[in-house]
Design a protein around this motif. Structure first.
Motif, PDB file in Angstrom:
ATOM      1  N   UNK A  78      38.969  43.869  40.683  1.00  0.00           N
ATOM      2  CA  UNK A  78      38.933  42.909  40.170  1.00  0.00           C
ATOM      3  C   UNK A  78      40.108  41.852  40.415  1.00  0.00           C
ATOM      4  N   UNK A  79      41.118  42.281  40.168  1.00  0.00           N
ATOM      5  CA  UNK A  79      42.534  41.367  40.242  1.00  0.00           C
ATOM      6  C   UNK A  79      42.547  40.807  41.766  1.00  0.00           C
ATOM      7  N   UNK A  80      42.038  41.895  42.726  1.00  0.00           N
ATOM      8  CA  UNK A  80      42.007  41.123  44.012  1.00  0.00           C
ATOM      9  C   UNK A  80      41.256  39.992  44.227  1.00  0.00           C
ATOM     10  N   UNK A  81      39.944  40.345  43.839  1.00  0.00           N
ATOM     11  CA  UNK A  81      38.896  39.246  43.880  1.00  0.00           C
ATOM     12  C   UNK A  81      39.335  37.919  43.202  1.00  0.00           C
ATOM     13  N   UNK A  82      39.662  38.247  41.823  1.00  0.00           N
ATOM     14  CA  UNK A  82      39.928  37.016  40.975  1.00  0.00           C
ATOM     15  C   UNK A  82      40.914  36.131  41.661  1.00  0.00           C
ATOM     16  N   UNK A  83      41.961  36.732  42.273  1.00  0.00           N
ATOM     17  CA  UNK A  83      43.262  35.947  42.811  1.00  0.00           C
ATOM     18  C   UNK A  83      42.583  35.447  43.996  1.00  0.00           C
ATOM     19  N   UNK A  84      41.919  35.738  44.763  1.00  0.00           N
ATOM     20  CA  UNK A  84      41.542  35.211  46.086  1.00  0.00           C
ATOM     21  C   UNK A  84      40.215  34.539  46.113  1.00  0.00           C
ATOM     22  N   UNK A  85      39.422  34.604  45.097  1.00  0.00           N
ATOM     23  CA  UNK A  85      38.081  33.890  45.351  1.00  0.00           C
ATOM     24  C   UNK A  85      38.023  32.719  44.339  1.00  0.00           C
ATOM     25  N   UNK A  86      37.876  31.573  44.578  1.00  0.00           N
ATOM     26  CA  UNK A  86      37.934  30.514  43.553  1.00  0.00           C
ATOM     27  C   UNK A  86      36.505  30.421  42.788  1.00  0.00           C
ATOM     28  N   UNK A  87      35.528  31.154  43.308  1.00  0.00           N
ATOM     29  CA  UNK A  87      34.017  31.128  42.582  1.00  0.00           C
ATOM     30  C   UNK A  87      33.985  32.399  41.780  1.00  0.00           C
ATOM     31  N   UNK A  88      35.011  33.103  41.615  1.00  0.00           N
ATOM     32  CA  UNK A  88      35.029  34.309  40.803  1.00  0.00           C
ATOM     33  C   UNK A  88      35.712  33.948  39.618  1.00  0.00           C
ATOM     34  N   UNK A  89      35.057  34.249  38.451  1.00  0.00           N
ATOM     35  CA  UNK A  89      35.584  34.108  37.323  1.00  0.00           C
ATOM     36  C   UNK A  89      35.645  35.378  36.318  1.00  0.00           C
ATOM     37  N   UNK A  90      36.612  35.660  35.198  1.00  0.00           N
ATOM     38  CA  UNK A  90      36.591  36.867  34.490  1.00  0.00           C
ATOM     39  C   UNK A  90      36.676  36.448  33.054  1.00  0.00           C
ATOM     40  N   UNK A  91      35.731  36.943  32.155  1.00  0.00           N
ATOM     41  CA  UNK A  91      35.875  36.809  30.906  1.00  0.00           C
ATOM     42  C   UNK A  91      36.096  38.167  30.021  1.00  0.00           C
ATOM     43  N   UNK A  92      36.979  38.405  29.504  1.00  0.00           N
ATOM     44  CA  UNK A  92      37.391  39.554  28.748  1.00  0.00           C
ATOM     45  C   UNK A  92      37.167  39.629  27.388  1.00  0.00           C
ATOM     46  N   UNK A  93      36.376  40.485  26.836  1.00  0.00           N
ATOM     47  CA  UNK A  93      36.134  40.428  25.309  1.00  0.00           C
ATOM     48  C   UNK A  93      36.711  41.755  24.769  1.00  0.00           C
ATOM     49  N   UNK A  94      37.780  41.585  23.966  1.00  0.00           N
ATOM     50  CA  UNK A  94      38.600  42.739  23.582  1.00  0.00           C
ATOM     51  C   UNK A  94      38.031  43.262  22.094  1.00  0.00           C
TER      52      UNK A  94
END
Length: 277
Positions: free
Chosen positions: A25-41
């Protein structure tokens, strides 16, 4: 042009950096502008991570631990904020295969498809998706990759929902804060006359609820309450089968599960449904 993908991952008493798919996930989020991450803890205490400071990442802490439905609704709002195309539901115990996110980013979207789902295994056997035209149990059959108009049910984690599906659904049903939310979701998609696309990707998920010997009484209460609500209020054609299944489950639990509260709770549910028939 790539799809805008929002990964919505729900955490509970687990460090994000120690989840199975963190590095990917870290790799994709860092490299892809169209990838977003929403974390609900949903953990008791908030946590920190270097990814939380990225522009395409949103972290929300909720110590009240409301479960999945509220978290997914928050993820849906974030999807609309960033004008996303797809929302991927993820659990902290899911291991993604090394090309799943890239496939989703480049996926040709079909307006008739209500959800895209992977093939998910737990402890060495496939658990999802399953055909759900009949009562879902150990004898359920598994579809191969392809597009299906027949009723299917998939676990939440790994499921991908287009924006149009989320708009049609409105919101995730808060009557199912945790258990049986997936059953309700795919029942709802079927009500919309949408197909399900089973993708040729294999994910590994640690599904602890497969074994009643490993479930505590509190979690089992959530499961059995969700079951009854689903079959009484929504998938009503299977209510009789559910009631019969509870009696069979009572016997199996009596013989195999050390926690006597489990089989007693199942039997009480069975008796309650018999009285109300």
């Amino acid at each position: 042009m790539e799809n805008k993908l929002v990964m919505t991952i729900v955490l509970y008493q687990s460090e994000f950096s120690k989840t199975p798919s963190y590095a990917y996930i870290k790799k994709v989020i860092s490299e892809k502008k169209s990838a977003y991450l929403f974390i609900y803890d949903n953990s008791q205490n908030a946590q920190d991570d270097e990814l939380f400071y990225l522009e395409n990442v949103c972290y929300v802490h909720d110590g009240a631990n409301p479960g999945l439905a509220k978290a997914y609704n928050a993820g849906g709002r974030y999807l609309r904020e960033v004008h996303g195309d797809l929302m991927l539901l993820l659990d902290q115990d899911t291991l993604l295969d090394e090309s799943y996110l890239e496939t989703l980013l480049g996926l040709p979207l079909d307006k008739g498809v209500g959800a895209y789902v992977p093939i998910v295994s737990s402890h060495g056997r496939q658990i999802s998706p399953v055909f759900s035209d009949k009562y879902v149990g150990r004898k359920s059959e598994f579809p191969k990759p392809g597009i299906y108009s027949e009723r299917l049910m998939s676990i939440n984690s790994g499921t991908v929902l287009p924006t149009a599906t989320l708009s049609s659904i409105g919101s995730f049903n808060l009557d199912f804060p945790l258990d049986f939310l997936d059953h309700w979701l795919f029942w709802k998609i079927h009500q919309l006359d949408k197909t399900i696309s089973v993708l040729d990707h294999h994910l590994v998920h640690d599904l602890s609820v497969l074994d009643y010997r490993a479930i505590n009484s509190k979690r089992y209460e959530s499961i059995i309450s969700g079951e009854t609500l689903f079959y009484k209020k929504y998938d009503q054609d299977k209510f009789y089968n559910h009631r019969k299944h509870l009696l069979l489950r009572t016997v199996k639990q009596f013989l195999r599960v050390k926690n006597r509260k489990i089989w007693r709770r199942t039997y009480l549910e069975y008796r309650s449904l018999m009285k109300g028939k």
